[in-house]
Design an enzyme around this catalytic site. Structure first.
Site, PDB file in Angstrom:
ATOM      1  N   GLU A 204       0.718  -1.159  -0.043  1.00  0.00           N
ATOM      2  CA  GLU A 204      -0.143   0.134   0.065  1.00  0.00           C
ATOM      3  C   GLU A 204       0.845   1.294   0.074  1.00  0.00           C
ATOM      4  OE1 GLU A 204      -2.293  -0.643   3.650  1.00  0.00           O
ATOM      5  OE2 GLU A 204      -3.595  -2.060   2.572  1.00  0.00           O
ATOM      6  N   SER A 290      18.894  -8.426  -8.322  1.00  0.00           N
ATOM      7  CA  SER A 290      18.108  -8.733  -9.347  1.00  0.00           C
ATOM      8  C   SER A 290      18.028  -9.931 -10.164  1.00  0.00           C
ATOM      9  CB  SER A 290      17.672  -7.292  -9.975  1.00  0.00           C
ATOM     10  OG  SER A 290      17.140  -6.435  -8.974  1.00  0.00           O
ATOM     11  N   HIS A 419       3.015 -10.240  -9.311  1.00  0.00           N
ATOM     12  CA  HIS A 419       4.431 -10.492  -9.231  1.00  0.00           C
ATOM     13  C   HIS A 419       5.271  -9.415  -8.454  1.00  0.00           C
ATOM     14  CE1 HIS A 419       8.509 -11.751 -10.592  1.00  0.00           C
ATOM     15  NE2 HIS A 419       8.847 -10.460 -11.055  1.00  0.00           N
ATOM     16  N   SER A 420       4.845  -8.124  -8.756  1.00  0.00           N
ATOM     17  CA  SER A 420       5.357  -7.128  -8.216  1.00  0.00           C
ATOM     18  C   SER A 420       4.417  -5.904  -8.369  1.00  0.00           C
ATOM     19  CB  SER A 420       6.813  -6.936  -8.786  1.00  0.00           C
ATOM     20  OG  SER A 420       6.876  -6.209  -9.919  1.00  0.00           O
TER      21      SER A 420
END
Length: 527
Positions: A204, A290, A419-420
């Site tokens: 959020e 990453s 996923h993100s």
């Protein structure tokens, strides 16, 4: 049909010697083996009709009234010796009046029974095996066969999934289950709820523009916490990016999570990494990077180092079903198997590699079958079952540490969240599918039902815990937001022992640019 006989061991030979082509190749004398086999009137039997097997067997021996304990060997097994066993069948062998034999003729797939407890039979079989032809090859002996069989690309039966709790929190298994007492269970549940609440609030916060990026572990809390609970703090963790629960278990605070996501001066990465790229030297948790799957061969190297140092610890690496397609995974599995490195590979098969379903990721039966291909013990586990994950990882750690062997765990789960924050998963999968896993297969609710059945948890405990964690997360965010950002010098430090001239020149130019156009840059970055 069954036909009794006095002979003990014609099970391998009687059908085999009926093939005239084999008889043309025989040249080696197996008198000793034949005597041990006790084949009665062997030469006479060979002179009978070669294809009327059932009739000739029936006429060969006398009827007996009692059949002893038997062991079955299929006709296909006989083919294993076709290439390697050669005998002079012209020589008769002494009659053996030992245990009873039964031959069953059911068409093409005959089965032959013999008394496996008879020492003469066991000795005879041993002598036969000595004459089976093998090829010495690096890695071990390879047995020859006359059958041209291609190994199937997949098994008709899928590898089963180890589970202890059903969806309603009832324990359906007890064998091999590692005990989870009340204190451990409550700590596991507390950590799972902490991860779930933290993910919700940070997600959020990103939507509000307070952080640039976030990625949740919703639906995969059991894999995070249960695996962490089964490990030692001496075990080295090489995560992908959906394992913050391991850090929670090891004591990483909510404030430390917030500092990293906001990239402030208290961030251990000094603001150089994007959010959710956590790391902790103190907790043996290597910093997330990453690029997909780069951590996996690194984990094997670390495990081999632990082995060389004779440490009672292992390396553990996590990756997803999408990452399993990277070449690094294959190199790591082979590396670990050959060097017998104490490493545990935990694959979170959550069904989706961003928008790519697992059905388009591989044709094999998931990830677990790759273990056998590389010579690694493997198991498929219900990743939404906290007890099953805890037991499986506990056993895997014993194997890794005590036997110095790698282990592959495929945890079947589902990525309930996107996923993100850069992804909208409703574009490539149905909402009904997501809601089914959220409501019916949620690992946190499932574990809570088990706690309730043990009278270790109630609704008031639930309400108090969630309220407390939410307050702590919001406080951590507020503190992290107000904290100063890392200084500009951190862009150039920690790479070289002495900063080279070209980087010194770049830093000078950057400071001059800040001075001339300060209104275009964040004011909370100290110069």
């Amino acid at each position: 049909m069954s036909y009794p006989s006095k002979s003990s061991c014609r099970l391998w030979w009687n059908l085999f010697v009926l093939q005239s082509r084999l008889l043309q190749r025989v040249s080696h004398n197996l008198d000793g083996a034949c005597n041990s086999l006790g084949s009665s009137n062997f030469r006479g039997f060979l002179d009978t009709k070669k294809w009327n097997f059932g009739t000739q067997w029936r006429n060969f021996g006398n009827s007996v009234t009692q059949m002893h304990a038997a062991h079955k060997v299929s006709v296909s097994s006989c083919n294993l010796v076709q290439r390697g066993i050669r005998t002079e069948v012209q020589k008769g062998v002494a009659e053996y009046s030992g245990q009873d034999v039964v031959a069953e003729d059911d068409g093409e797939n005959q089965m032959y029974q013999f008394n496996s407890k008879d020492p003469n039979v066991c000795d005879a079989m041993g002598k036969i095996k000595e004459h089976i032809q093998f090829m010495e090859f690096p890695g071990g002996k390879v047995q020859f066969t006359s059958e041209m069989n291609f190994i199937s690309e997949s098994s008709n039966k899928r590898v089963p999934c180890y589970s202890i709790l059903d969806d309603y929190g009832y324990q359906i298994a007890s064998d091999g289950v590692y005990e989870v007492n009340r204190d451990l269970a409550l700590k596991m549940y507390n950590s799972m709820v902490t991860l779930q609440v933290m993910d919700t609030i940070f997600y959020e916060a990103q939507r509000q523009g307070r952080i640039s990026f976030y990625l949740t572990s919703i639906g995969e809390e059991a894999i995070n916490i249960s695996s962490a609970a089964a490990l030692s703090t001496d075990d080295v963790i090489f995560p992908q990016y959906r394992e913050p629960g391991v850090l929670i278990w090891r004591g990483f605070t909510l404030q430390e999570f917030a500092n990293q996501c906001f990239g402030n001066s208290a961030d251990y990465g000094k603001g150089r990494q994007m959010p959710i790229h956590y790391g902790s030297n103190a907790l043996n948790y290597f910093t997330i990077s990453s690029p997909i799957a780069t951590q996996i061969p690194q984990a094997v190297g670390a495990a081999y180092s632990l082995k060389m140092d004779k440490k009672q610890a292992c390396a553990v690496t996590y990756f997803g079903d999408g990452g399993s397609s990277e070449g690094d995974v294959h190199a790591a599995l082979n590396f670990a198997a050959v060097l017998e490195a104490p490493v545990i590979f935990i694959c979170r098969n959550n069904g989706w590699a961003i928008s790519t379903p697992s059905s388009e990721q591989f044709r094999s039966d998931g990830i677990v079958v790759r273990g056998r291909a590389y010579g690694i013990r493997s198991i498929r586990v219900d990743g939404n079952d906290a007890l099953a994950m805890y037991s499986a990882v506990s056993r895997a750690r014993q194997i890794a540490v005590n036997e110095c062997k790698p282990v592959l765990i495929e945890a079947l789960t589902y990525r309930v969240g996107h996923h993100s924050t850069s992804d909208d998963s409703t574009k490539y999968r149905g909402i009904d599918e997501i809601e089914h896993w959220r409501m019916k297969r949620d690992p946190v609710s499932r574990f809570r039902k088990w706690l309730n059945r043990n009278n270790w948890w109630n609704e008031k405990d639930e309400s108090d815990l969630r309220s407390e964690i939410r307050t702590k997360v919001l406080q951590a965010i507020q503190v992290a937001e107000r904290m100063e950002k890392p200084g500009i010098e951190n862009l150039f430090s920690d790479v070289y022992d002495k900063v080279p001239l070209n980087l010194q020149e770049q830093e000078k130019q950057l400071r001059e640019t800040f001075a001339q156009h300060g209104e275009d840059y964040p004011r909370d970055v100290p110069l």
